[in-house]
Design a protein around this motif. Structure first.
Motif, PDB file in Angstrom:
ATOM      1  N   ARG A  23     102.205  94.173  23.953  1.00 13.85           N
ATOM      2  CA  ARG A  23     102.342  93.488  25.165  1.00 13.85           C
ATOM      3  C   ARG A  23     100.706  93.651  25.728  1.00 13.85           C
ATOM      4  N   HIS A  24      99.927  94.528  24.977  1.00 10.94           N
ATOM      5  CA  HIS A  24      98.626  94.365  25.731  1.00 10.94           C
ATOM      6  C   HIS A  24      97.451  94.011  24.774  1.00 10.94           C
ATOM      7  N   LEU A  25      97.958  93.442  23.852  1.00  9.13           N
ATOM      8  CA  LEU A  25      97.059  92.830  22.771  1.00  9.13           C
ATOM      9  C   LEU A  25      95.898  91.684  23.347  1.00  9.13           C
ATOM     10  N   LYS A  26      96.551  90.822  24.478  1.00 15.33           N
ATOM     11  CA  LYS A  26      95.604  89.966  24.885  1.00 15.33           C
ATOM     12  C   LYS A  26      94.588  90.438  25.526  1.00 15.33           C
ATOM     13  N   ASP A  27      94.587  91.775  26.298  1.00 17.31           N
ATOM     14  CA  ASP A  27      93.750  92.657  27.124  1.00 17.31           C
ATOM     15  C   ASP A  27      92.949  93.321  25.898  1.00 17.31           C
ATOM     16  N   ASP A  28      93.408  94.185  24.843  1.00 18.77           N
ATOM     17  CA  ASP A  28      92.721  94.783  23.970  1.00 18.77           C
ATOM     18  C   ASP A  28      91.682  94.311  22.823  1.00 18.77           C
ATOM     19  N   ILE A  29      92.065  92.997  22.378  1.00 16.79           N
ATOM     20  CA  ILE A  29      91.320  92.512  21.600  1.00 16.79           C
ATOM     21  C   ILE A  29      89.987  91.802  21.968  1.00 16.79           C
ATOM     22  N   PRO A  30      90.073  91.256  23.319  1.00 18.67           N
ATOM     23  CA  PRO A  30      88.794  90.930  23.540  1.00 18.67           C
ATOM     24  C   PRO A  30      87.929  92.226  24.200  1.00 18.67           C
ATOM     25  N   ALA A  31      88.665  93.065  24.413  1.00 15.82           N
ATOM     26  CA  ALA A  31      87.921  94.431  24.772  1.00 15.82           C
ATOM     27  C   ALA A  31      87.250  95.186  23.588  1.00 15.82           C
ATOM     28  N   GLY A  32      87.976  95.032  22.583  1.00 16.31           N
ATOM     29  CA  GLY A  32      87.489  95.588  21.281  1.00 16.31           C
ATOM     30  C   GLY A  32      86.232  94.782  20.961  1.00 16.31           C
ATOM     31  N   LEU A  33      86.108  93.658  21.028  1.00 21.26           N
ATOM     32  CA  LEU A  33      85.188  92.742  20.670  1.00 21.26           C
ATOM     33  C   LEU A  33      83.772  93.023  21.499  1.00 21.26           C
ATOM     34  N   VAL A  34      84.230  93.251  22.893  1.00 23.66           N
ATOM     35  CA  VAL A  34      83.023  93.919  23.764  1.00 23.66           C
ATOM     36  C   VAL A  34      82.245  95.121  23.352  1.00 23.66           C
ATOM     37  N   VAL A  35      83.135  96.026  22.863  1.00 21.91           N
ATOM     38  CA  VAL A  35      82.941  97.448  22.551  1.00 21.91           C
ATOM     39  C   VAL A  35      82.360  97.503  21.356  1.00 21.91           C
ATOM     40  N   PHE A  36      82.413  96.481  20.165  1.00 27.20           N
ATOM     41  CA  PHE A  36      81.933  96.511  19.139  1.00 27.20           C
ATOM     42  C   PHE A  36      80.380  95.926  19.300  1.00 27.20           C
TER      43      PHE A  36
ATOM     44  N   MET B 296      80.172 113.037  15.058  1.00 28.85           N
ATOM     45  CA  MET B 296      80.824 112.236  16.001  1.00 28.85           C
ATOM     46  C   MET B 296      81.350 112.751  17.316  1.00 28.85           C
ATOM     47  N   THR B 297      81.596 112.224  18.385  1.00 23.10           N
ATOM     48  CA  THR B 297      82.102 112.527  19.493  1.00 23.10           C
ATOM     49  C   THR B 297      82.785 111.669  20.152  1.00 23.10           C
ATOM     50  N   ALA B 298      83.716 111.751  20.926  1.00 23.60           N
ATOM     51  CA  ALA B 298      84.169 110.797  21.980  1.00 23.60           C
ATOM     52  C   ALA B 298      83.120 110.276  22.905  1.00 23.60           C
ATOM     53  N   VAL B 299      82.753 108.975  22.992  1.00 20.87           N
ATOM     54  CA  VAL B 299      81.560 108.595  23.790  1.00 20.87           C
ATOM     55  C   VAL B 299      81.887 107.875  25.057  1.00 20.87           C
ATOM     56  N   ILE B 300      81.381 108.295  26.259  1.00 20.39           N
ATOM     57  CA  ILE B 300      81.715 107.772  27.579  1.00 20.39           C
ATOM     58  C   ILE B 300      81.186 106.480  27.885  1.00 20.39           C
ATOM     59  N   VAL B 301      80.029 106.148  27.142  1.00 22.15           N
ATOM     60  CA  VAL B 301      79.646 104.634  27.254  1.00 22.15           C
ATOM     61  C   VAL B 301      80.313 103.624  26.723  1.00 22.15           C
ATOM     62  N   ARG B 302      80.794 103.860  25.342  1.00 21.07           N
ATOM     63  CA  ARG B 302      81.686 102.903  24.819  1.00 21.07           C
ATOM     64  C   ARG B 302      83.028 102.839  25.416  1.00 21.07           C
ATOM     65  N   SER B 303      83.566 104.083  25.897  1.00 17.60           N
ATOM     66  CA  SER B 303      84.816 104.126  26.450  1.00 17.60           C
ATOM     67  C   SER B 303      84.984 103.516  27.583  1.00 17.60           C
ATOM     68  N   ALA B 304      83.833 103.391  28.576  1.00 20.64           N
ATOM     69  CA  ALA B 304      83.645 102.835  29.744  1.00 20.64           C
ATOM     70  C   ALA B 304      83.620 101.407  29.552  1.00 20.64           C
ATOM     71  N   ALA B 305      82.858 101.111  28.502  1.00 14.87           N
ATOM     72  CA  ALA B 305      82.779  99.572  28.141  1.00 14.87           C
ATOM     73  C   ALA B 305      84.196  99.017  27.897  1.00 14.87           C
ATOM     74  N   SER B 306      84.986  99.515  27.142  1.00 16.87           N
ATOM     75  CA  SER B 306      86.235  99.270  26.917  1.00 16.87           C
ATOM     76  C   SER B 306      87.101  99.023  27.992  1.00 16.87           C
ATOM     77  N   ILE B 307      87.127  99.919  28.887  1.00 16.32           N
ATOM     78  CA  ILE B 307      88.064 100.063  30.162  1.00 16.32           C
ATOM     79  C   ILE B 307      87.683  98.650  31.112  1.00 16.32           C
ATOM     80  N   ASN B 308      86.224  98.808  31.339  1.00 19.02           N
ATOM     81  CA  ASN B 308      85.555  97.588  32.160  1.00 19.02           C
ATOM     82  C   ASN B 308      85.817  96.294  31.667  1.00 19.02           C
ATOM     83  N   ALA B 309      86.218  96.077  30.192  1.00 19.86           N
ATOM     84  CA  ALA B 309      86.541  94.872  29.642  1.00 19.86           C
ATOM     85  C   ALA B 309      87.909  94.467  29.720  1.00 19.86           C
TER      86      ALA B 309
END
Length: 530
Positions: free
Chosen positions: A11-24, A320-333
């Motif tokens: 259901r959320h693929l339409k949001d998650d794939i573009p967000a994943g591209l931004v995070v990449f 590695m750690t969980a990283v807030i910069v990339r996590s925030a980028a994903s949420i904002n996208a």
């Protein structure tokens, strides 16, 4: 249950794939830049991003946390490589750190982040930001001397590091300086509110624009003005696989002979503690940003990070750690589920397999500019002002942590910051636990909260202030616990008070939750209505 989860993700693929591209697009230059700042092979940063995206995304309890190499660990990693004398020694430390994190998860230690004062944590991040700024300037200006070793801030004195910083300005390369200078301007522009409001510009990450600028400028300069270009030693250098199987030849493995080196365990414990703290802080921040307000289980996250670090260390990646910069980028996208993080890992894999040749066109001054901007965000002057206005009890632990890390190293600096933070906690508790109110010859000695032996000196000082021929009410109704030392001091006062014609009423000194009543003082301490 599986069907339900599958439907949820679809259901959320339409949001998650573009967000994943931004995070990449955000993560790619950061993975390379953090590996550069750590003094590690650039490919190791990409491995960490791959493990974080493809594996940890499914193990994590958070739907939106993105894991990968973190700027907060660069100082530790570089120092560890230098101390151990081998990158493969660091890989073993990373594996051991992962095992420690896994154990912490099973021991339900996810709550440990709550025991570190925020002022000390923020001080640690600010110090790392300052170190990044100081040590990336040579890369940004194209300074050649000690190029491979100019990240070793913690092994040098502050004076020698600043001297190297001064030298960097004396050995400026025009091409590198133009690339990094314009890159910084672009990053600043991209972070301005006006740019963020533009729908089209908002979709393009600042780091990607910086990389495109650097590549475009250097290609043009190489052709038309070679003196203003940057040489091969200042370009990303990734191994280019001729065929897919060559990709696996780039992995490195830990050197298990370091198991006999005590230093590897010190490094492992340091990585485990700092990585766990940074992960827990990032997790807390990600939960606050989550549009669905989901709360991620901290113990599960520690286990996920532990497994991630074990795998990363075994195949040649960084901690590695969980990283807030990339996590925030994903949420904002617009990211909504873990598919966003997984997709970013998939894009990283495809880029390494098929685009390594083109990634080698990226100038290192681009990555230096991204890290300078990251360092500035970590050590923003507004942060110092914010803690200053909070008062000395917050500002001093923050400032002393920053200074201690710059002068010594990360772990010692954190320890010093914790001691200072604890001092202010004790001081605040010392002052606020007991108050004495005077109205003529009437006194109220009030226990505002739990009272320990630390408050004994303050209580003695207040008792000495009580004048002869007066009346005192000792009100302990707000305290659930009162230390034996405090009770004994009050009992001594009750015995001595009649000699000075002081009448005393004691309210709730011996509650069920506090301490057993001393039978020798039943008469003196019983309330009037008992």
């Amino acid at each position: 249950m599986i069907h339900k989860h599958t439907q949820y993700y679809i259901r959320h693929l339409k949001d998650d794939i573009p967000a994943g591209l931004v995070v990449f697009l955000v993560a790619l230059p950061l993975c390379l830049g953090i590996a550069l700042a750590s003094g590690a092979p650039l490919f190791s940063g990409l491995i960490t991003g791959l493990v974080g995206g493809l594996i940890v995304s499914w193990l994590s309890g958070s739907q939106l946390a993105v894991s990968g190499p973190a700027a907060g660990l660069t100082v530790i990693v570089f120092n560890a490589i230098e101390t151990l004398g081998s990158f493969q020694g660091l890989l073993l430390a990373c594996v051991l750190a992962g095992i420690i994190q896994l154990a912490l998860g099973y021991l339900r230690a996810g709550i440990i982040g709550a025991f570190f004062p925020s002022a000390v944590i923020e001080g640690m991040l600010a110090a790392i930001g300052l170190i990044l700024i100081i040590k990336q300037i040579p890369h940004a200006t194209g300074y050649h001397s000690s190029y491979e070793g100019d990240e070793s801030y913690m092994k040098e004195t502050a004076r020698s590091s600043f001297m190297e910083l001064v030298d960097a300005f004396g050995g400026i390369s025009p091409g590198s300086t133009v690339i990094s200078g314009v890159a910084l301007l672009l990053l600043i522009l991209w972070s301005m509110p006006w740019f963020k409001k533009q729908k089209l510009l908002k979709l393009i990450p600042g780091p990607l624009v910086v990389v495109l600028w650097g590549v475009g400028y250097n290609l043009a300069a190489t052709k038309f003005a070679p003196a203003w270009s940057v040489g091969a030693e200042h370009l990303v250098s990734l191994p280019v696989p001729e065929k897919t199987t060559d990709f696996f030849n780039n992995f490195m493995f830990p050197d298990f002979s370091y198991l006999t080196n005590p230093q590897v365990y010190v490094v492992a414990i340091t990585i485990a503690i700092i990585a766990s703290l940074e992960t827990l802080l990032s997790l807390e921040a990600t939960d606050k940003l989550d549009p669905f307000k989901r709360i991620a289980p901290t113990n599960r996250e520690l286990k996920a990070q532990g497994i991630g670090n074990i795998i990363s260390g075994l195949i040649g990646g960084l901690p590695m750690t969980a990283v807030i910069v990339r996590s925030a980028a994903s949420i904002n996208a617009g990211g909504r589920t873990r598919i966003s993080c997984f997709t970013h890992g998939l894009f990283l894999l495809l880029s390494v397999l098929f685009l390594a040749y083109y990634l080698n066109y990226i100038p290192l001054p681009c990555l230096a500019a991204i890290l300078l901007h990251t360092g500035y965000k970590l050590a923003n002057p507004g942060l110092f002002s914010h803690f200053y206005h909070k008062g000395m009890s917050q500002f001093m632990p923050f400032a002393i942590t920053v200074l201690a890390i710059l002068i010594t190293d990360l772990l010692k600096g954190m320890a010093i910051g914790m001691v200072i933070g604890l001092f202010f906690v004790v001081k605040a508790n010392y002052s606020a636990a007991i108050t004495l109110i005077q109205d003529g010859s009437h006194y109220v000695l009030k226990f505002n909260k739990d009272v320990s032996f630390l408050n004994k000196a303050l209580l003695r000082k207040f008792i000495l202030r009580i004048q002869e021929n007066s009346s005192v009410v000792i009100d302990a109704s707000n305290a659930k616990f009162i230390d034996h030392d405090i009770v004994e001091l009050i009992e001594d006062f009750l015995v001595q008070a009649p000699d000075d014609n002081i009448s005393v009423e004691v309210i709730d000194l011996y509650g069920k939750e506090k301490i057993k009543k001393h039978e020798s003082l039943v008469v003196l301490n019983e309330r009037a209505d008992a």
